[in-house]
Scaffold this motif. Structure first.
Motif, mmCIF file in Angstrom:
data_model
loop_
_atom_site.group_PDB
_atom_site.id
_atom_site.type_symbol
_atom_site.label_atom_id
_atom_site.label_comp_id
_atom_site.label_asym_id
_atom_site.label_seq_id
_atom_site.Cartn_x
_atom_site.Cartn_y
_atom_site.Cartn_z
ATOM 1 N N ARG A 104 0.826 -1.217 0.000
ATOM 2 C CA ARG A 104 0.000 0.000 0.000
ATOM 3 C C ARG A 104 0.860 1.266 0.000
ATOM 4 O O ARG A 104 0.428 2.313 -0.453
ATOM 5 N N GLN A 105 2.091 1.145 0.508
ATOM 6 C CA GLN A 105 2.980 2.299 0.558
ATOM 7 C C GLN A 105 3.636 2.592 -0.779
ATOM 8 O O GLN A 105 4.123 3.685 -1.002
ATOM 9 N N GLY A 106 3.678 1.607 -1.648
ATOM 10 C CA GLY A 106 4.263 1.824 -2.957
ATOM 11 C C GLY A 106 4.944 0.591 -3.500
ATOM 12 O O GLY A 106 5.210 -0.368 -2.773
ATOM 13 N N GLU A 107 5.230 0.640 -4.790
ATOM 14 C CA GLU A 107 5.787 -0.529 -5.467
ATOM 15 C C GLU A 107 7.133 -0.953 -4.893
ATOM 16 O O GLU A 107 7.379 -2.144 -4.687
ATOM 17 N N ASP A 108 8.016 0.007 -4.647
ATOM 18 C CA ASP A 108 9.347 -0.343 -4.126
ATOM 19 C C ASP A 108 9.269 -1.013 -2.755
ATOM 20 O O ASP A 108 9.939 -2.016 -2.510
ATOM 21 N N GLU A 109 8.441 -0.440 -1.875
ATOM 22 C CA GLU A 109 8.292 -1.021 -0.542
ATOM 23 C C GLU A 109 7.687 -2.418 -0.627
ATOM 24 O O GLU A 109 8.118 -3.348 0.051
ATOM 25 N N GLY A 110 6.680 -2.566 -1.473
ATOM 26 C CA GLY A 110 6.030 -3.864 -1.640
ATOM 27 C C GLY A 110 6.983 -4.906 -2.182
ATOM 28 O O GLY A 110 7.035 -6.034 -1.678
ATOM 29 N N ARG A 111 7.755 -4.534 -3.200
ATOM 30 C CA ARG A 111 8.721 -5.484 -3.771
ATOM 31 C C ARG A 111 9.772 -5.902 -2.753
ATOM 32 O O ARG A 111 10.161 -7.071 -2.689
ATOM 33 N N ALA A 112 10.217 -4.956 -1.951
ATOM 34 C CA ALA A 112 11.233 -5.273 -0.934
ATOM 35 C C ALA A 112 10.688 -6.291 0.068
ATOM 36 O O ALA A 112 11.391 -7.249 0.432
ATOM 37 N N LYS A 113 9.453 -6.109 0.502
ATOM 38 C CA LYS A 113 8.852 -7.051 1.457
ATOM 39 C C LYS A 113 8.593 -8.404 0.809
ATOM 40 O O LYS A 113 8.749 -9.443 1.448
ATOM 41 N N ILE A 114 8.188 -8.407 -0.445
ATOM 42 C CA ILE A 114 7.987 -9.674 -1.156
ATOM 43 C C ILE A 114 9.314 -10.412 -1.282
ATOM 44 O O ILE A 114 9.391 -11.619 -1.023
ATOM 45 N N ASP A 115 10.368 -9.692 -1.657
ATOM 46 C CA ASP A 115 11.696 -10.319 -1.766
ATOM 47 C C ASP A 115 12.132 -10.899 -0.422
ATOM 48 O O ASP A 115 12.699 -12.000 -0.358
#
Length: 97
Positions: free
Chosen positions: A74-85
């Motif tokens: 929800r905070q943004g694509e970069d934050e989401g990708r980092a958590k997914i990784d």
């Protein structure tokens, strides 16, 4: 994200109780070895303890995906990708163990 709370906190007491049971299982395993119990019985208890740890791991992973990863997305694509990784790396470690 300084005020971020971990997703498992609403079940913290449940996790602690489960970990205490696992700790008791570990002590029981030590006692079985000290008492030179039958190896198959020990292996059966190791299997039960492993399943219990896996259950805790899967629960924490579920909480992480539904709370931490969702919040980051929800905070943004970069934050989401980092958590997914980060989650993928944790899953990889779990699968390899």
């Amino acid at each position: 994200m300084a005020d971020h709370q971990h997703g498992y906190l609403h079940r913290k007491d449940d996790y602690l109780a489960r970990l205490r049971r696992i700790e008791g299982q570990a002590r029981g395993l030590q006692r079985m070895v000290e008492e030179e119990q039958y190896c198959i019985d020990i292996l059966t208890q190791v299997s039960a303890m492993t399943k219990a740890l896996q259950s805790v791991s899967l629960g924490l992973l579920d909480e992480h995906m539904h709370h931490c990863v969702a919040d980051a997305a929800r905070q943004g694509e970069d934050e989401g990708r980092a958590k997914i990784d980060e989650a993928v790396a944790a899953i990889t470690r779990l699968v390899k163990s």
